[in-house]
Design an enzyme around this catalytic site. Structure first.
Site, PDB file in Angstrom:
ATOM      1  N   GLN A   1       0.698  -1.383   0.150  1.00  0.00           N
ATOM      2  CA  GLN A   1       0.029   0.343  -0.316  1.00  0.00           C
ATOM      3  C   GLN A   1       0.805   1.077   0.168  1.00  0.00           C
ATOM      4  O   GLN A   1       0.741   2.349  -0.478  1.00  0.00           O
ATOM      5  CB  GLN A   1      -0.949   0.228   0.972  1.00  0.00           C
ATOM      6  CG  GLN A   1      -1.707  -1.270   0.854  1.00  0.00           C
ATOM      7  CD  GLN A   1      -2.936  -1.406   0.112  1.00  0.00           C
ATOM      8  OE1 GLN A   1      -3.754  -0.242  -0.758  1.00  0.00           O
ATOM      9  NE2 GLN A   1      -2.812  -2.293  -0.700  1.00  0.00           N
TER      10      GLN A   1
ATOM     11  N   HIS B   1       2.000   3.031  -3.592  1.00  0.00           N
ATOM     12  CA  HIS B   1       0.407   3.668  -3.803  1.00  0.00           C
ATOM     13  C   HIS B   1       0.839   4.900  -4.056  1.00  0.00           C
ATOM     14  O   HIS B   1       0.712   6.215  -5.093  1.00  0.00           O
ATOM     15  CB  HIS B   1      -1.164   3.185  -3.444  1.00  0.00           C
ATOM     16  CG  HIS B   1      -1.305   2.469  -3.733  1.00  0.00           C
ATOM     17  ND1 HIS B   1      -2.128   2.726  -4.911  1.00  0.00           N
ATOM     18  CD2 HIS B   1      -2.192   1.337  -3.383  1.00  0.00           C
ATOM     19  CE1 HIS B   1      -2.280   1.369  -5.106  1.00  0.00           C
ATOM     20  NE2 HIS B   1      -2.994   0.518  -4.314  1.00  0.00           N
TER      21      HIS B   1
ATOM     22  N   GLU C   1      -8.792   1.470   6.326  1.00  0.00           N
ATOM     23  CA  GLU C   1      -9.231   0.905   5.264  1.00  0.00           C
ATOM     24  C   GLU C   1      -8.879  -0.618   4.207  1.00  0.00           C
ATOM     25  O   GLU C   1     -10.204  -1.166   4.434  1.00  0.00           O
ATOM     26  CB  GLU C   1      -8.349   2.400   4.091  1.00  0.00           C
ATOM     27  CG  GLU C   1      -9.456   2.148   2.790  1.00  0.00           C
ATOM     28  CD  GLU C   1      -7.647   2.438   0.918  1.00  0.00           C
ATOM     29  OE1 GLU C   1      -7.199   2.444   2.116  1.00  0.00           O
ATOM     30  OE2 GLU C   1      -8.412   2.091   0.197  1.00  0.00           O
ATOM     31  N   HIS C   2      -8.392  -0.454   4.764  1.00  0.00           N
ATOM     32  CA  HIS C   2      -7.853  -2.158   4.558  1.00  0.00           C
ATOM     33  C   HIS C   2      -6.953  -3.247   6.120  1.00  0.00           C
ATOM     34  O   HIS C   2      -5.863  -2.287   7.052  1.00  0.00           O
ATOM     35  CB  HIS C   2      -6.534  -2.565   3.422  1.00  0.00           C
ATOM     36  CG  HIS C   2      -6.776  -2.011   1.993  1.00  0.00           C
ATOM     37  ND1 HIS C   2      -6.440  -1.209   1.807  1.00  0.00           N
ATOM     38  CD2 HIS C   2      -7.467  -2.604   1.231  1.00  0.00           C
ATOM     39  CE1 HIS C   2      -6.965  -0.616   0.542  1.00  0.00           C
ATOM     40  NE2 HIS C   2      -7.145  -1.570  -0.049  1.00  0.00           N
TER      41      HIS C   2
ATOM     42  N   ASP D   1      -6.940  -6.227  -3.766  1.00  0.00           N
ATOM     43  CA  ASP D   1      -7.275  -5.105  -5.293  1.00  0.00           C
ATOM     44  C   ASP D   1      -7.372  -5.248  -5.947  1.00  0.00           C
ATOM     45  O   ASP D   1      -8.007  -4.547  -6.947  1.00  0.00           O
ATOM     46  CB  ASP D   1      -5.188  -4.364  -5.068  1.00  0.00           C
ATOM     47  CG  ASP D   1      -5.219  -3.234  -3.502  1.00  0.00           C
ATOM     48  OD1 ASP D   1      -6.358  -3.618  -3.202  1.00  0.00           O
ATOM     49  OD2 ASP D   1      -4.259  -3.778  -3.355  1.00  0.00           O
TER      50      ASP D   1
ATOM     51  N   HIS E   1     -52.624  18.536   7.547  1.00  0.00           N
ATOM     52  CA  HIS E   1     -52.849  17.471   7.069  1.00  0.00           C
ATOM     53  C   HIS E   1     -53.867  16.622   8.271  1.00  0.00           C
ATOM     54  O   HIS E   1     -54.208  15.976   7.725  1.00  0.00           O
ATOM     55  CB  HIS E   1     -51.760  17.109   8.719  1.00  0.00           C
ATOM     56  CG  HIS E   1     -50.010  17.808   8.043  1.00  0.00           C
ATOM     57  ND1 HIS E   1     -49.444  19.017   7.757  1.00  0.00           N
ATOM     58  CD2 HIS E   1     -48.902  16.472   7.491  1.00  0.00           C
ATOM     59  CE1 HIS E   1     -48.849  18.804   7.442  1.00  0.00           C
ATOM     60  NE2 HIS E   1     -48.299  17.478   7.184  1.00  0.00           N
TER      61      HIS E   1
END
Lengths: 431, 431
Positions: free
Chosen positions: A259, A262, A327-328, A361, A420
């Site tokens: 990761q 990235h 996230e992961h 992924d 109403h």
């Protein structure tokens, strides 16, 4: 070196707070530019798109046309080797199967008293899929964004992809072809988001925009939110690996780097209950870095944002994970399932020593568009739900209305909403 | 008079465009104030809350305490008459039953090859429920916001309600009590949203904020979006009634006014295929207005934003409805079901001549927090989904990894992500 935190240290609490409260970028300067770009696209449409594309992507879209047509797509597909083509097809098949299982069911509750209440799901009419250009152009992201829209039943699926210097990415076009994208435009940045939200002479506006992008794209999406729907705002990638001492440190080290490679802003964290293992992983990271092609990116990420947290026991780990809401999350421990049930907040969990995050992924099937920066506390992976909405239904006959009438009239009157109350009374009294 | 559009007129297309593209308010002035309020709450916490409450709500919360405790809640409940109490309880029971049916199920796909992929739902840890003060303080909204959070399993449910001049609303507190709200604070406006998002000395921050509010509240919610989750931004109420000539015009007229009485900015539209019926409804609206307590609000809404669309046939109506994408849709026609299946975009549909929208505002069971301003094209009613999120799971054994490995490695290499590829290769080759 990445930073090292030890839960038994007296300064752990404050060091941990610093770790999980990473600053986001200052948005003010960007917002001004983005507001100007959006206004220009609203005002002049296609000619603003041409102008910005010339300026930012350095080619003339008048020569190529703004749209990428079938001939160009087919030529790109033909240039992709058959192994890659088959891999994309296998990925697409698995992603489709997983997302088909998400499809929600309508329901209707039919009460004895002449009242029926229900919920009916339907697809959005049209979506825009933003695909970033440059180093972060991933064919897998095209599949992950476009296929759930297709499975949800969205009829019109429009892709925007910048082509810097006019060069198209064969893999991205091949993925779009496999994923059944209906329209492709060679436009990127805030101008692409503006075109999707407001439309131009040649581009019809869409109802929702999804897909990752740089800071300009994110700011533009936030700007048009409300006018159209948007998915959540994605930040840099994150991985949290929980590993006991029974792992191969080289396996864990490469997972962290998978990761980190990235983005220099990506964050890789290891939590372990064994200090010697922590040292072994730190050393293995250094070993891998030497031979990694994207060493520059991965090393920046690891040195600045990487961290190793050493705990006194395995038991204290789940609550630390919940505070990070990663996230992961990779659980490389003896009994990953019994740890997983204690995790309340994570985008995706990868269970066991033979499940590196990278298989999620691409090919596992679940979506790789996941909540970042702790937003897993309240949001989830991209799914068919992002491309659907529902309508609730109520049907009543005179008997049902007579049953619900008195209480409804009472509450409406207490709230001072006389019309109403009257809309029920007039029917019950048949006047 | 409200405006009249006839589909066979030559200017229909342009008049219809004007009708559905109502301008939203200018947000710039408000944003500046809201940014300042949020910064003050971040800086000084409780003392900013005290200061703004003194200034905007005209009482001293130092004397009362910022929180509304059990004694005060019980006293309020005791002041509510038993008929109202029973009506609130019936509403709560029906809302709970409907929302319980929405609860999604986890799934796991267990493949032969040692790969398991799944999706697990979980509740958010804490939510803030904003309840507006003043004329728009509705006990029914408390039920509609708090009960789905309870059914979803959110442990901490915090309510913020302004109490202008220090006066609490008994009905709102009774509804909060029935709905099982855990914490109540007498704070409103942008400062309440800031306290929920960032926390103060006495208020612990939450993960998500829902509930309607004025323009300041809406701007503050948009401002803290990302830091915490928010629901969609609610605009003024809308009703679209489709009615054939076989209806009592007085019934249809009061239905239109039942949403018009909410807000001078509310929008009530009638679509009918019969011009004489259109005239009869317009006359009936005037009749009702004379005797309506909230005439001032309802009349403003009807005169400025109200509209009657006359079509040549029933068949052309569904597509007009889809273009409007109304919040509330009432189908007062002979065969409402066969029209409903042609509707792609509506927040809630009320089927048949004995189903006025008002029964859905209180007691039917489905949520009355619905997408406005055409956002039903891409969003839905509030539901348990707003208070839940899911985590996807992947688990692989060596055999599964060997099966997915080659294609994953191929795609990772094609995308230039070498560490991704290596995290699989290193396990498959057991090095």
């Amino acid at each position: 070196m990445s930073c090292r935190l030890v839960t038994s240290d007296t300064n752990f609490a404050s060091a941990f707070d610093v770790l999980i409260n990473r600053k986001s970028i200052n948005k003010y300067y960007i917002n001004e530019i983005v507001t100007r770009i959006i206004a220009a696209v609203i005002d002049t449409g296609d000619s603003a798109l041409v102008e910005y594309t010339r300026r930012f992507d350095l080619f003339d879209p008048i020569k190529t046309g703004l749209s990428i047509g079938n001939a160009e797509i087919n030529a790109a597909v033909a240039r992709v080797d058959s192994d890659t083509q088959k891999s994309l097809e296998l990925a697409a098949e698995r992603i489709e199967n997983f997302h088909r299982r998400q499809l929600p069911k309508d329901f209707e509750i039919n009460e004895r008293l002449g009242i029926r209440i229900g919920m009916r799901w339907s697809a959005i009419d049209s979506v825009g899929l933003y695909v970033p250009g440059g180093t972060a152009t991933y064919s897998s992201s095209v599949l992950m964004n476009a296929l759930p829209a297709k499975i949800a039943g969205v009829p019109r699926r429009v892709m925007m992809v910048p082509t810097p210097d006019g060069v198209v990415n064969d893999l991205v076009l091949a993925a779009a072809h496999i994923a059944g994208v209906n329209e492709i435009w060679r436009i990127g940045g805030a101008q692409a988001i503006a075109a999707l939200a407001y439309g131009t002479q040649t581009i019809t506006r869409v109802d929702k925009i999804v897909g990752p992008g740089n800071a300009y794209v994110a700011a533009a999406k936030q700007h048009v939110f409300g006018k159209v729907g948007i998915d959540s705002l994605a930040g840099p990638s994150e991985i949290l690996v929980v590993a006991d001492s029974q792992n191969n440190p080289h396996w864990i080290a490469i997972d962290l780097l998978s990761q980190a490679e990235h983005d220099p802003l990506a964050q890789a964290i290891l939590i372990t209950d064994d200090n010697a293992f922590a040292n072994a992983v730190a050393d293995a990271v250094e070993d891998h870095l030497v031979t990694l092609p994207r060493v520059e990116i991965a090393e920046k990420s690891w040195r600045v944002y990487g961290a190793i947290i050493v705990t006194e026991s395995i038991e204290e780990i789940p609550e630390i994970v919940n505070r990070i809401a990663p996230e992961h999350l990779e659980l490389a421990v003896a009994d990953p399932e019994s740890m997983a049930v204690q995790i309340r907040h994570a985008g995706a969990i990868f269970l066991g020593r033979f499940t590196p995050v990278a298989i999620g992924d691409y090919l596992a099937g679940p979506n790789h568009v996941l909540p970042t920066a702790g937003t897993a506390r309240f949001s989830s992976a991209l799914s068919v739900f992002d491309f659907m909405k529902y309508t609730t239904t109520v049907a009543s006959d005179p008997q049902g209305l007579a049953y619900l009438g008195p209480a409804t009239i009472k509450l409406a009157e207490m709230e001072g909403l006389n019309a109403h109350a009257r809309s029920l009374a007039i029917r019950i009294n048949q006047r």
